[in-house]
Scaffold this motif. Sequence first.
Motif, PDB file in Angstrom:
ATOM      1  N   LEU A 675       0.615  -1.324   0.038  1.00 23.75           N
ATOM      2  CA  LEU A 675       0.106  -0.051   0.035  1.00 23.75           C
ATOM      3  C   LEU A 675       0.855   1.233   0.146  1.00 23.75           C
ATOM      4  O   LEU A 675       0.456   2.600  -0.306  1.00 23.75           O
ATOM      5  N   ILE A 676       2.110   1.161   0.239  1.00 23.17           N
ATOM      6  CA  ILE A 676       3.075   2.301   0.338  1.00 23.17           C
ATOM      7  C   ILE A 676       3.511   2.714  -1.265  1.00 23.17           C
ATOM      8  O   ILE A 676       3.752   1.922  -2.180  1.00 23.17           O
ATOM      9  N   MET A 677       3.242   3.949  -1.284  1.00 23.89           N
ATOM     10  CA  MET A 677       3.254   4.400  -2.544  1.00 23.89           C
ATOM     11  C   MET A 677       4.648   5.311  -2.843  1.00 23.89           C
ATOM     12  O   MET A 677       5.015   5.625  -4.026  1.00 23.89           O
ATOM     13  N   GLU A 678       5.360   5.516  -2.106  1.00 25.45           N
ATOM     14  CA  GLU A 678       6.458   6.414  -1.925  1.00 25.45           C
ATOM     15  C   GLU A 678       7.487   6.129  -0.690  1.00 25.45           C
ATOM     16  O   GLU A 678       7.065   5.512   0.360  1.00 25.45           O
ATOM     17  N   GLN A 680      10.324   6.577  -3.856  1.00 26.23           N
ATOM     18  CA  GLN A 680      10.632   5.732  -5.283  1.00 26.23           C
ATOM     19  C   GLN A 680      11.120   4.536  -5.011  1.00 26.23           C
ATOM     20  O   GLN A 680      10.489   3.582  -5.880  1.00 26.23           O
ATOM     21  N   TRP A 681      12.176   4.424  -4.312  1.00 26.99           N
ATOM     22  CA  TRP A 681      12.879   3.048  -4.166  1.00 26.99           C
ATOM     23  C   TRP A 681      12.076   2.090  -3.651  1.00 26.99           C
ATOM     24  O   TRP A 681      12.362   0.921  -3.828  1.00 26.99           O
ATOM     25  N   VAL A 682      10.960   2.415  -2.931  1.00 29.27           N
ATOM     26  CA  VAL A 682       9.958   1.468  -2.235  1.00 29.27           C
ATOM     27  C   VAL A 682       9.397   0.842  -3.525  1.00 29.27           C
ATOM     28  O   VAL A 682       9.385  -0.671  -3.261  1.00 29.27           O
ATOM     29  N   ILE A 683       9.099   1.346  -4.648  1.00 25.16           N
ATOM     30  CA  ILE A 683       8.396   0.492  -5.793  1.00 25.16           C
ATOM     31  C   ILE A 683       9.187  -0.443  -6.230  1.00 25.16           C
ATOM     32  O   ILE A 683       8.790  -1.647  -6.583  1.00 25.16           O
ATOM     33  N   GLY A 684      10.618  -0.139  -6.265  1.00 27.08           N
ATOM     34  CA  GLY A 684      11.547  -1.441  -6.708  1.00 27.08           C
ATOM     35  C   GLY A 684      11.557  -2.506  -5.921  1.00 27.08           C
ATOM     36  O   GLY A 684      11.398  -3.771  -6.263  1.00 27.08           O
ATOM     37  N   ALA A 685      11.590  -2.062  -4.463  1.00 29.38           N
ATOM     38  CA  ALA A 685      11.604  -3.243  -3.466  1.00 29.38           C
ATOM     39  C   ALA A 685      10.455  -4.010  -3.757  1.00 29.38           C
ATOM     40  O   ALA A 685      10.440  -5.144  -3.529  1.00 29.38           O
ATOM     41  N   ASN A 719      -4.269  -5.132  -2.539  1.00 23.16           N
ATOM     42  CA  ASN A 719      -3.294  -3.821  -2.305  1.00 23.16           C
ATOM     43  C   ASN A 719      -2.531  -3.236  -3.153  1.00 23.16           C
ATOM     44  O   ASN A 719      -2.393  -2.191  -3.135  1.00 23.16           O
ATOM     45  N   ILE A 720      -2.208  -4.058  -4.329  1.00 25.68           N
ATOM     46  CA  ILE A 720      -1.439  -3.543  -5.292  1.00 25.68           C
ATOM     47  C   ILE A 720      -2.350  -2.600  -6.188  1.00 25.68           C
ATOM     48  O   ILE A 720      -1.854  -1.491  -6.490  1.00 25.68           O
ATOM     49  N   SER A 722      -4.151  -1.106  -9.479  1.00 24.91           N
ATOM     50  CA  SER A 722      -3.732  -1.178 -10.954  1.00 24.91           C
ATOM     51  C   SER A 722      -3.050   0.092 -11.402  1.00 24.91           C
ATOM     52  O   SER A 722      -3.017   1.134 -10.626  1.00 24.91           O
ATOM     53  N   GLY A 723      -2.328   0.132 -12.631  1.00 25.46           N
ATOM     54  CA  GLY A 723      -1.725   1.298 -12.987  1.00 25.46           C
ATOM     55  C   GLY A 723      -0.473   1.608 -12.303  1.00 25.46           C
ATOM     56  O   GLY A 723      -0.013   2.691 -11.945  1.00 25.46           O
ATOM     57  N   ARG A 724       0.252   0.357 -11.610  1.00 24.52           N
ATOM     58  CA  ARG A 724       1.376   0.647 -10.890  1.00 24.52           C
ATOM     59  C   ARG A 724       2.632   0.450 -11.913  1.00 24.52           C
ATOM     60  O   ARG A 724       3.761   0.029 -11.043  1.00 24.52           O
ATOM     61  N   GLY A 725       2.878   0.459 -13.078  1.00 21.10           N
ATOM     62  CA  GLY A 725       3.785   0.351 -13.750  1.00 21.10           C
ATOM     63  C   GLY A 725       4.749  -1.094 -13.710  1.00 21.10           C
ATOM     64  O   GLY A 725       3.812  -2.155 -14.065  1.00 21.10           O
ATOM     65  N   THR A 726       5.460  -1.197 -13.275  1.00 20.03           N
ATOM     66  CA  THR A 726       6.456  -2.557 -12.940  1.00 20.03           C
ATOM     67  C   THR A 726       5.822  -3.423 -12.324  1.00 20.03           C
ATOM     68  O   THR A 726       5.854  -4.783 -12.421  1.00 20.03           O
ATOM     69  N   LEU A 727       5.072  -2.998 -11.199  1.00 19.36           N
ATOM     70  CA  LEU A 727       4.373  -3.913 -10.384  1.00 19.36           C
ATOM     71  C   LEU A 727       3.041  -4.696 -11.285  1.00 19.36           C
ATOM     72  O   LEU A 727       2.987  -5.855 -10.970  1.00 19.36           O
ATOM     73  N   ASP A 728       2.709  -4.095 -12.266  1.00 18.21           N
ATOM     74  CA  ASP A 728       1.674  -4.845 -13.271  1.00 18.21           C
ATOM     75  C   ASP A 728       2.144  -5.653 -13.846  1.00 18.21           C
ATOM     76  O   ASP A 728       1.729  -6.797 -13.887  1.00 18.21           O
ATOM     77  N   ALA A 729       3.352  -5.527 -14.336  1.00 17.70           N
ATOM     78  CA  ALA A 729       4.195  -6.523 -15.197  1.00 17.70           C
ATOM     79  C   ALA A 729       4.472  -7.637 -14.436  1.00 17.70           C
ATOM     80  O   ALA A 729       4.406  -9.053 -14.399  1.00 17.70           O
ATOM     81  N   ALA A 730       5.043  -7.482 -12.854  1.00  9.53           N
ATOM     82  CA  ALA A 730       5.120  -8.684 -12.120  1.00  9.53           C
ATOM     83  C   ALA A 730       3.910  -9.205 -11.871  1.00  9.53           C
ATOM     84  O   ALA A 730       4.300 -10.480 -11.433  1.00  9.53           O
ATOM     85  N   LYS A 731       2.914  -8.371 -11.606  1.00  4.70           N
ATOM     86  CA  LYS A 731       1.720  -9.066 -11.362  1.00  4.70           C
ATOM     87  C   LYS A 731       1.278 -10.150 -12.323  1.00  4.70           C
ATOM     88  O   LYS A 731       0.825 -11.294 -12.093  1.00  4.70           O
ATOM     89  N   ILE A 732       1.392  -9.902 -13.400  1.00  4.51           N
ATOM     90  CA  ILE A 732       1.020 -10.934 -14.473  1.00  4.51           C
ATOM     91  C   ILE A 732       1.827 -11.962 -14.714  1.00  4.51           C
ATOM     92  O   ILE A 732       1.503 -13.259 -14.864  1.00  4.51           O
TER      93      ILE A 732
END
Length: 1557
Positions: A675-678, A680-685, A719-720, A722-732
């Motif tokens: 649920l954390i959005m910032e 930026q490095w958190v998105i990578g983690a 919790n993820i 949609s529209g989360r960039g790299t997270l969408d790719a990892a999700k599929i």
Amino acid sequence: MLDNDAIHPFSQADQIIIELDNSIPIWQNFIQKMNKLKKTQLITQFFKIVKQILILRKQFLNLNLIEEKLLVRKNLVELLTKINQIMGNSEQFRTDNQNLATEENQNIFQLCQIYQRSQTEKLQSKPKEELNHILLKFESAQIPVKENFELYFSLFNLSTNKMISEDFGVFLSDEGTLISHRLQTIFLDLDSNDTQDLYLVCQFIRKGPLVFKEKKVKVKSMKEIPFYRRPFGFSFLQITSNILNQCLKNLTSFTLDVYTFAIDALFPDALKLILNNDPRIEKKPQNIKISLRVLTQQMMLENPENESIVKTNNMRLPRIIFPTSNFNNIFITTINGDFPSCKSKNILIKTTVRQEKGQVIQNCIFAGNGLSSMNEFSSLVYYHKANPQFNETFRVNMSFEQFSKAHIFFELFNCVGNPKTPDKKFAYGFLYFNEKEKILQQGNHKITLYKFHQKTDPKVYLKPQLLLKEKVLQKDELTINFNICSTIIPQNTILMNFFNWRLLYADNPRKLNDLIHLIKNMERDDYFPFIGRILDNLFQVLHQHGKDCASEIFKAFIFLVSPPMDIQQEEFYPIIEDYLNSRMKTISKEQEYFNSLHGYFVECLRQNFQLLQNSEDPSFNRSAMKGLGFAVQFIVFSMTHELKTKNEQNEIQETLKNDRNSLSQLMDDLFASFLIMEPQWVIGAQTFALKNCYSVFVELDKLFDIYQICKFINQLFQNIGSGRGTLDAAKISLLNDISKGILMETAKKRKATIPLLFQHIQKIMYLGQSELEKSTEIIYNILNSIEAYKYKTDTFSTYSGALELTKLPQLLIKAIRHNLAEIQAHENEGQDEKTNENKSPNQDKNEDNLEEEDHFIYSRKDLQIRLVSIFLSFFQRLKPTEVQQFLAIYSKNEMRQANLLIDVFQILKHIITESTVLPSWEIMELQYYSITLKIARQFTSVLQRCFQDIRIYRDLWSEYFNLLSLLIQTPKLQIEALSQDNLIDLFQRFGDMRFEIAHIIQKNWDLLNPEKIQLISSISTNILSLILLEKSFFQSVSLDIYFSMIEIEFDKTGEFKTIEFHTLSVLDDVIENGAYPKFEARFFTEMSKKFAQNIKLKEKGFQFLETMKRIISKISLIKKFQANPEFEDERLELIAELVEYLRNQKQYLMILRYLHMAYNLNISKNNYLEAGFSLNDYSELLDWDSQKQLPEEFEFPAESFEKRKERVLKLSIDSFEKAQNWEKAVELTRKLKDFYEKINYDFNSYCLTLSKEIEYISQIPTPGRTFPKYFRIGFYGKGFEDEKYFNCKNKEYIYRADHFDLLSGFVEKLQEKYPSTQITSKDPTQEIIDSDGKYIQVAAINPVFLEEIEGNENIFDEEIPDFISNYRKNSNIQVFLHSTPFRKNDTKSENEFKDLWLKKVYLYPKEKLPTFRRRVEVIKKLVVETTPIETAIISIEKKNQEINEANKLYSKMSQQQTSPFSMLLQGVINAAVNGGVMNYKEAFLYDNYIHENPSHASFLIKLKNALRKQLNILEKGLKIHEKLVTVQTKPLHLKLSKSLMKLKRLLLPYLSSKDEF
């Protein structure tokens, strides 16, 4: 001829034997054909291969061992492939076990997989299978001299000048007999770098006297002579890529030459010297023979015999090392030395490995693999060489305990080779492996040498105080190389200390933490070989010290389970699995430390998730997320390990409950972290964590049931969002992993997982290409997973996942259409770019972009084939009894069911007609058609039972009949056209599907009620096309249904215009494809019979047939000229004639087709003005009716009148925009505006169209606008009677040229089109007209108004702007003018104006210009002669108009380039002053002119008015000019002003308004 008797009955019905035996008759037919063609060489080659096949076949049947049969089978397949290539057969595809892939042994899924695998291998060069090992087999050796020999084989890389492997030794006696018992070895662990510039080298070492013949020393026996290891010879083999490929297939023999040297010193550099043809190298007649075989890792595992073969080590560790691997090799290489203190220069070095007190470690040295161990290694002896280059390597094996206290000891001897004088030891040296906790590092080391004397204590070097007194030989030096390849002995001090933590820091957790902290900073090569041991020790420390060390241990663990840069994540999983499996094998008290692991790791992970946003160490947090999968794997391992130590059931249940609670809390914290959005490095983690979630769920599967896991997955995705960039790719990617993993392996798991997968892929399927591909793969995996139990035990209605499966077809239909649209858009874009490239041929092409485009198209088409295979396989599995159930579960609403079926039929049509779908493999293609037929067959009864009301389900029935009509006409189903024997065999297996299709079509048409009239417009074209099929039955079905349609339409409407239109459409296609003769013979003959027998239709019917014939003649002419691209004008003229004829016949729908053809033709030639008029005429034939439908036409889809009218208006506007005909574009935008405002109520489109209109209007008054030019062309002479010239003899045409075409350029084009033609500008004589030649008269012409001919002088008000009058003059042109000056008197007058007449020829075209064609025939001519005074008036008025336009243009300008304006004024004023006026006076303005020419009174007034007007215009022009002049042009302006004043003085007296008349 092949002998059938050579084929005896086989004992085993292996598929390859069946394939072979079935091929024999085909081979016989092939040989007969080749004999007739006298292909002798090919037949010889063919027989040679067949003979080999028959021999192998016999071997195969007689063999019993599976390994041997597999080898023979493989060879048979290769030979069968060669045979098929010789026969020119289509490509054959095989299953994994090399059986021929057929529809009988493979379902559509498997066929698709086999096909795509082969296509991928074709598209990109197949990467070579990674090379792992090389098997060397020693065969024999010829010995040049009678001495004992040691042969050392090794692998050498010439480019790096390094030995890759240690030596493999073979010993021979002086008689040449083998002493060694091990004659083969496997060189291990080679990679692609090793095989670059690779050589197998063999060093010959003789064991004998220092000098070969000892003559000086008298001895009783040769045994008294001391023997030494002496360099003798060398052999080698360059292992090229060709040899590697050859050896990959079979054990291959090689013969190696033997080389010797003039002096010993050349021995170390032997290979380079031989390759450089050094004259000091001598090639011997003897040789050695060996065999080589390349072994992959898989081949090593498959053949148990490889276990017994001695393994020769690589001199480095493998890239990937498993914790259970056991490497412990120390390689010592004696490189070189320099020993000036040794007088005789025959140096021998003896090396031993000793313990801390100097005792020699027994049997730890190996001179080479395959040889016995030894206590001491003796080096080569180079004769009289004080600085020898040894380059000898031996291996040392010892335990970790021995290594930490051992050293290596070197003794140097001066060899004399005399039995009476022993070798003299002159120096010694040593090197510790681990001195003062400093481990010896890999690489070269200089050995300090000490002088040896007889009184030296052998152990003096062990005592530092005594060693200081020893003499160091400063000038002598010895260099060795130390190389350790071990998973036992670390070279890193940190690890040495950590492995001894119990002795050093057992009771000091603080120092242990400091030591563990250092592990995280170690280099890859320092820690990677010891991962297993490090983890064991970490967990033991954790067990002993708990929380005191938990944090540092967890960080070290995360570091260790993060793959090094050179290892992929997928490669790292087996390493951890290997560790866990090895530790799980035995549950003992010694492994009790695993039990406490999970408690600490869960706590560390939870803390990491909770502090993620406010972390003080983001780098570690990212690593922890990246290592999440492994962390959970160890946690679950620890939990299960603990459970296995429990005995009481109650205790087990309680422990399990606590474990589940602990993991649930861990998952809650993990999911909350998403649920954390910032920052930026958190998105990578989070992305790292999500990529690891599948392995997390796999581990949870060991402790939770599937429903709880699915709940976890849903919570995660929720919790993820949609529209989360790299997270969408990892999700599929996670969904894809789930669909093909253990969460789908049982029926119970699938029941829970399939709905979850469907739920989520629908949300992300169309986000992009990657998402669509992954979603397709997921669906593919779902169907594969249920294949094992679905439709075998359950019916569709009882299957628990039926509801989800009913959503699958609609999902696939949408995906197929989406992907097809992407392909078509990309191909259209590529076509546009290609067109632009043709316009700019010098533009460089980017090869990378081209490759990228090719890859895009390939990947999209590859995806389309997968989607289609899934789609077909769904219905292939559907039983006939389940069709109704399937529809009922899909929806209770019948219209929704019907819409689904429409979509299904449309996709099936797409499958059988689109090249993007059909694979280039006959079996799979026929399987497509077979399944399509099966689907149509299954739905037939449903259609008849549930969808009989054609008024409601017209579209459904239309799609159904059109699908079947297209399927029966598919080229690959036309057996009559097949020639290849193998294809005929295929169709014998599938049968002729066309008969069943024809029966289904006829039966269903007959069963439909009279409302089927509504189907005529949509299916008649395809039904009539069946007449072209070869079998009379299909022709009969076609014509019976066609005639039935005529009867139905006539009964309903009294005519059959709809049928006429669609018949013409078929005729057009038939003529286009060259099939008209066949069609004519069948259609007109049979239809004449049918009309003759039907009194009601007889009269109308024969009229219909006659009309068809007339239209066909015109269509045929159009098609004929279509073969010659340069005759576009003729084609368009024929189209115009056909359109006029069809208009008279009231066949308005058919007109659309040919106007569309005219549009396409014009667009292809960039004739945008004509293209616009083509579609303008098209649109006028349509109304805004949303109910009436039009069929598909060229690139236009099937659609309503309303949609089509809107489409063509937009295209027409676009064409007029490109032609810069802004007024016509405005006219059509207003029509569109009215539609959007008053009919369609689409105000967004209205606004867009309005903005377009405003844009076009703003372009209308643009200065300098030009209009097309026109030329009159006359064709004369009998040469133009030829049909290819459209019978244009003695005809005149008006041609529209381009804006800037010159007459000369236009004439050149005509000469290219009509070679051997004479061009003339004069009117043709009768002689030319009657001649056999070809003459063309060309003249420039201008459009004029009809009012001008009628004498109306005031056509436009002078206030109307020129841009309006010019446009009106150049649009809707009804008449053109061609003017020619001439003189009636043969004698030229002194005054040129006095007898200058003008011949004005007015040309009336067949239709107004511009139109949808550039050439229009002249149908009327009017010739008018003007008197000299009229000619003068025309000339003056023309010049006045030119000056007036210039005045308007330059009056709006500031100081700019005025040179053209100055030249115009200067030309008029100076010409007038220098004689022009006087000529007019003498010709027309003298006193008696009106008396001599009383009828010219009005002309004289016009002349004077024109001259007066010219003076006014010139005066106005000079005023404008004055404002624009510069300092440089001012003198010219003053001169022009004076000249104008002079002109007025001369001219005005003659322009007095007072006239005698």
